[in-house]
Write an enzyme that holds these catalytic residues in place. Sequence first.
Site, short mmCIF file in Angstrom:
data_model
loop_
_atom_site.label_atom_id
_atom_site.label_comp_id
_atom_site.label_asym_id
_atom_site.label_seq_id
_atom_site.Cartn_x
_atom_site.Cartn_y
_atom_site.Cartn_z
N ASP A 1 -21.29 -6.95 -22.56
CA ASP A 1 -20.09 -6.54 -21.85
C ASP A 1 -20.50 -5.49 -20.85
O ASP A 1 -21.21 -4.54 -21.18
CB ASP A 1 -18.99 -6.01 -22.78
CG ASP A 1 -17.63 -6.10 -22.10
OD1 ASP A 1 -17.20 -7.23 -21.78
OD2 ASP A 1 -17.01 -5.05 -21.84
N SER A 2 -20.09 -5.69 -19.62
CA SER A 2 -20.62 -4.86 -18.55
C SER A 2 -19.56 -4.66 -17.47
O SER A 2 -18.51 -5.31 -17.50
CB SER A 2 -21.88 -5.50 -17.95
OG SER A 2 -21.68 -6.87 -17.70
N TYR B 1 -20.43 -7.79 -8.19
CA TYR B 1 -20.38 -6.73 -7.19
C TYR B 1 -21.75 -6.44 -6.56
O TYR B 1 -21.87 -5.47 -5.80
CB TYR B 1 -19.83 -5.44 -7.82
CG TYR B 1 -18.41 -5.57 -8.34
CD1 TYR B 1 -17.31 -5.35 -7.51
CD2 TYR B 1 -18.17 -5.93 -9.66
CE1 TYR B 1 -16.00 -5.48 -7.98
CE2 TYR B 1 -16.86 -6.07 -10.15
CZ TYR B 1 -15.79 -5.84 -9.31
OH TYR B 1 -14.50 -5.97 -9.77
#
Length: 204
Positions: free
Chosen positions: A75-76, A162
């Site tokens: 999870d990031s 991103y």
Amino acid sequence: MSETHRDSSIVLASNNAGKVREIDALLAAARIRVIPQDALGVPEVEETGKTFVENAILKARNAARHSGLAAIADDSGLEVDALNGAPGIYSARFAGSGASDEANLEKLLAVLRDIPEAKRTARFQCLIVYMRHGEDPTPLICQGTWEGRILFAPRGENGFGYDPVFHVPGEGCSSAELPAATKNRLSHRGQALRALVHRLGGLE
Ligand code: ITT
């Protein structure tokens, strides 16, 4: 007892193709092979946690329970100081549930439009959880952090999410302009996975 799982299968609890590619490469260096959860028919679980670690545990437990295998979850997300840490755990859904990487990135650039360069500091966080089985009460938890700055416009074609707007100090380019091996050497995910491999008793 060694916790290395070179001879048994591990399910990778992610449906994000960009992550799967990076995690595959990082673990292959330690001769650890993982099977993406969609290849085993594991259904997606809702990420209802308030922290990266809670969500990583939810994903790993779900994959381990459904597959009967040991599981790794990631999870990031991206924390932007000018946004008090947002989008954080909501990075994948910043522009709404099911939003594309492009939509999330465009929203980020729009909300930061008037923020000057010096105040555009940000970091990627990555929590990796390894569960030996679905009821494992002591999962291994490893973390990595990658500091940078949000650019004013996207640059580069590599990576995912991103990466095109994440400026990497020291490299003088965006994360999406780095070759995959360089990103893996520096990134939040690379740091967390190397720590996991070390704890599993494998190569660093
Ligand atoms: P899974 O839960 O199936 O693994 P996801 O994309 O929903 O996939 P997360 O909930 O952990 O995963 O959200 C992580 C988001 O953070 C991801 O969609 C990107 O927008 C961003 N992100 C994380 N690591 C990144 C990286 O290395 N480069 C660029 N963006 C990243």
